[in-house]
Design a protein around this motif. Structure first.
Motif, PDB file in Angstrom:
ATOM      1  N   MET A  68      38.516  93.193 -49.184  1.00  0.00           N
ATOM      2  CA  MET A  68      38.377  93.032 -47.742  1.00  0.00           C
ATOM      3  C   MET A  68      37.112  92.264 -47.398  1.00  0.00           C
ATOM      4  O   MET A  68      36.148  92.237 -48.166  1.00  0.00           O
ATOM      5  N   GLY A  69      37.148  91.672 -46.241  1.00  0.00           N
ATOM      6  CA  GLY A  69      35.966  90.945 -45.781  1.00  0.00           C
ATOM      7  C   GLY A  69      35.703  91.197 -44.315  1.00  0.00           C
ATOM      8  O   GLY A  69      36.604  91.562 -43.553  1.00  0.00           O
ATOM      9  N   TRP A  70      34.459  91.028 -43.939  1.00  0.00           N
ATOM     10  CA  TRP A  70      34.078  90.973 -42.531  1.00  0.00           C
ATOM     11  C   TRP A  70      33.796  89.512 -42.196  1.00  0.00           C
ATOM     12  O   TRP A  70      33.058  88.828 -42.925  1.00  0.00           O
ATOM     13  N   GLY A  98      31.934  90.690 -48.163  1.00  0.00           N
ATOM     14  CA  GLY A  98      33.191  91.028 -48.803  1.00  0.00           C
ATOM     15  C   GLY A  98      33.016  92.175 -49.768  1.00  0.00           C
ATOM     16  O   GLY A  98      31.914  92.435 -50.257  1.00  0.00           O
ATOM     17  N   ILE A  99      34.119  92.872 -50.006  1.00  0.00           N
ATOM     18  CA  ILE A  99      34.109  93.960 -50.988  1.00  0.00           C
ATOM     19  C   ILE A  99      35.405  93.880 -51.777  1.00  0.00           C
ATOM     20  O   ILE A  99      36.493  93.751 -51.211  1.00  0.00           O
ATOM     21  N   THR A 100      35.276  93.906 -53.108  1.00  0.00           N
ATOM     22  CA  THR A 100      36.447  93.820 -53.959  1.00  0.00           C
ATOM     23  C   THR A 100      37.126  95.184 -54.076  1.00  0.00           C
ATOM     24  O   THR A 100      36.596  96.198 -53.624  1.00  0.00           O
ATOM     25  N   ILE A 101      38.267  95.203 -54.717  1.00  0.00           N
ATOM     26  CA  ILE A 101      38.979  96.461 -54.927  1.00  0.00           C
ATOM     27  C   ILE A 101      38.102  97.435 -55.713  1.00  0.00           C
ATOM     28  O   ILE A 101      38.095  98.637 -55.452  1.00  0.00           O
ATOM     29  N   ARG A 102      37.322  96.906 -56.642  1.00  0.00           N
ATOM     30  CA  ARG A 102      36.468  97.762 -57.468  1.00  0.00           C
ATOM     31  C   ARG A 102      35.176  98.143 -56.779  1.00  0.00           C
ATOM     32  O   ARG A 102      34.395  98.916 -57.328  1.00  0.00           O
ATOM     33  N   GLY A 103      34.928  97.538 -55.617  1.00  0.00           N
ATOM     34  CA  GLY A 103      33.735  97.921 -54.874  1.00  0.00           C
ATOM     35  C   GLY A 103      32.566  96.968 -54.997  1.00  0.00           C
ATOM     36  O   GLY A 103      31.485  97.233 -54.457  1.00  0.00           O
ATOM     37  N   THR A 104      32.767  95.852 -55.674  1.00  0.00           N
ATOM     38  CA  THR A 104      31.701  94.855 -55.758  1.00  0.00           C
ATOM     39  C   THR A 104      31.559  94.170 -54.403  1.00  0.00           C
ATOM     40  O   THR A 104      32.555  93.783 -53.786  1.00  0.00           O
ATOM     41  N   THR A 105      30.322  94.026 -53.956  1.00  0.00           N
ATOM     42  CA  THR A 105      30.074  93.440 -52.642  1.00  0.00           C
ATOM     43  C   THR A 105      29.421  92.069 -52.762  1.00  0.00           C
ATOM     44  O   THR A 105      28.767  91.758 -53.764  1.00  0.00           O
ATOM     45  N   ASN A 106      29.606  91.253 -51.742  1.00  0.00           N
ATOM     46  CA  ASN A 106      28.960  89.951 -51.699  1.00  0.00           C
ATOM     47  C   ASN A 106      28.694  89.596 -50.245  1.00  0.00           C
ATOM     48  O   ASN A 106      29.389  90.063 -49.337  1.00  0.00           O
ATOM     49  N   TYR A 107      27.665  88.780 -50.034  1.00  0.00           N
ATOM     50  CA  TYR A 107      27.211  88.444 -48.688  1.00  0.00           C
ATOM     51  C   TYR A 107      26.788  86.987 -48.626  1.00  0.00           C
ATOM     52  O   TYR A 107      26.337  86.413 -49.625  1.00  0.00           O
ATOM     53  N   ILE A 108      26.905  86.422 -47.437  1.00  0.00           N
ATOM     54  CA  ILE A 108      26.319  85.099 -47.273  1.00  0.00           C
ATOM     55  C   ILE A 108      24.809  85.264 -47.178  1.00  0.00           C
ATOM     56  O   ILE A 108      24.301  86.345 -46.840  1.00  0.00           O
ATOM     57  N   ASP A 109      24.098  84.205 -47.498  1.00  0.00           N
ATOM     58  CA  ASP A 109      22.644  84.295 -47.607  1.00  0.00           C
ATOM     59  C   ASP A 109      21.982  84.781 -46.317  1.00  0.00           C
ATOM     60  O   ASP A 109      21.006  85.532 -46.357  1.00  0.00           O
ATOM     61  N   SER A 110      22.506  84.376 -45.188  1.00  0.00           N
ATOM     62  CA  SER A 110      21.839  84.678 -43.927  1.00  0.00           C
ATOM     63  C   SER A 110      21.884  86.157 -43.554  1.00  0.00           C
ATOM     64  O   SER A 110      21.142  86.588 -42.673  1.00  0.00           O
ATOM     65  N   VAL A 111      22.732  86.941 -44.205  1.00  0.00           N
ATOM     66  CA  VAL A 111      22.809  88.366 -43.881  1.00  0.00           C
ATOM     67  C   VAL A 111      22.398  89.252 -45.047  1.00  0.00           C
ATOM     68  O   VAL A 111      22.335  90.485 -44.896  1.00  0.00           O
ATOM     69  N   LYS A 112      22.119  88.672 -46.194  1.00  0.00           N
ATOM     70  CA  LYS A 112      21.714  89.460 -47.358  1.00  0.00           C
ATOM     71  C   LYS A 112      20.479  90.287 -47.043  1.00  0.00           C
ATOM     72  O   LYS A 112      19.516  89.782 -46.460  1.00  0.00           O
ATOM     73  N   GLY A 113      20.531  91.559 -47.432  1.00  0.00           N
ATOM     74  CA  GLY A 113      19.404  92.437 -47.173  1.00  0.00           C
ATOM     75  C   GLY A 113      19.424  93.055 -45.794  1.00  0.00           C
ATOM     76  O   GLY A 113      18.619  93.948 -45.498  1.00  0.00           O
TER      77      GLY A 113
END
Length: 116
Positions: free
Chosen positions: A34-36, A50-65
């Protein structure tokens, strides 16, 4: 057809926080990544987290942290915790699977406005 409903937006001052929620009419969070996404006036929609089925998350640079995506499988809810909000975060926020499944409909989104 699976319906998505976003909530939790509002008006907040710079530096403030909001937590967005996304509920689905079906139990999709265990079978879809899923993604926002957000869309600001005059700009294209972009995926911010975004979050994968396994729970790995990722973010664009401007919102990281500052933003954190998570989900509660038992409650069938996807969250986006947004901290230290900035005026440039102002947009309509949506949840949706990056796979772009035609059986899942985009929701109405929830408006986030960051302004003093």
């Amino acid at each position: 057809q699976v319906q998505l409903v976003e909530s939790g937006g509002g008006l907040v001052q710079p530096g403030g926080s909001l937590r967005l929620s996304c509920t689905a009419s079906g139990s999709i969070f265990s079978i879809y990544a899923m993604g926002w996404y957000r869309q600001a006036p005059g700009k294209q929609r972009e995926m911010v987290a975004g979050i994968t089925i396994r729970g790995t998350t990722n973010y664009i640079d401007s919102v990281k942290g500052r933003f954190t995506i998570s989900r509660d499988m038992a409650k069938n809810v996807l969250y986006l915790q947004m901290d230290n909000l900035k005026p440039e975060d102002t947009a309509v926020y949506y949840c949706y699977p990056p796979s772009n499944d035609p059986q899942i409909s985009w929701g109405q989104g929830t408006q986030v406005t960051v302004s003093s």
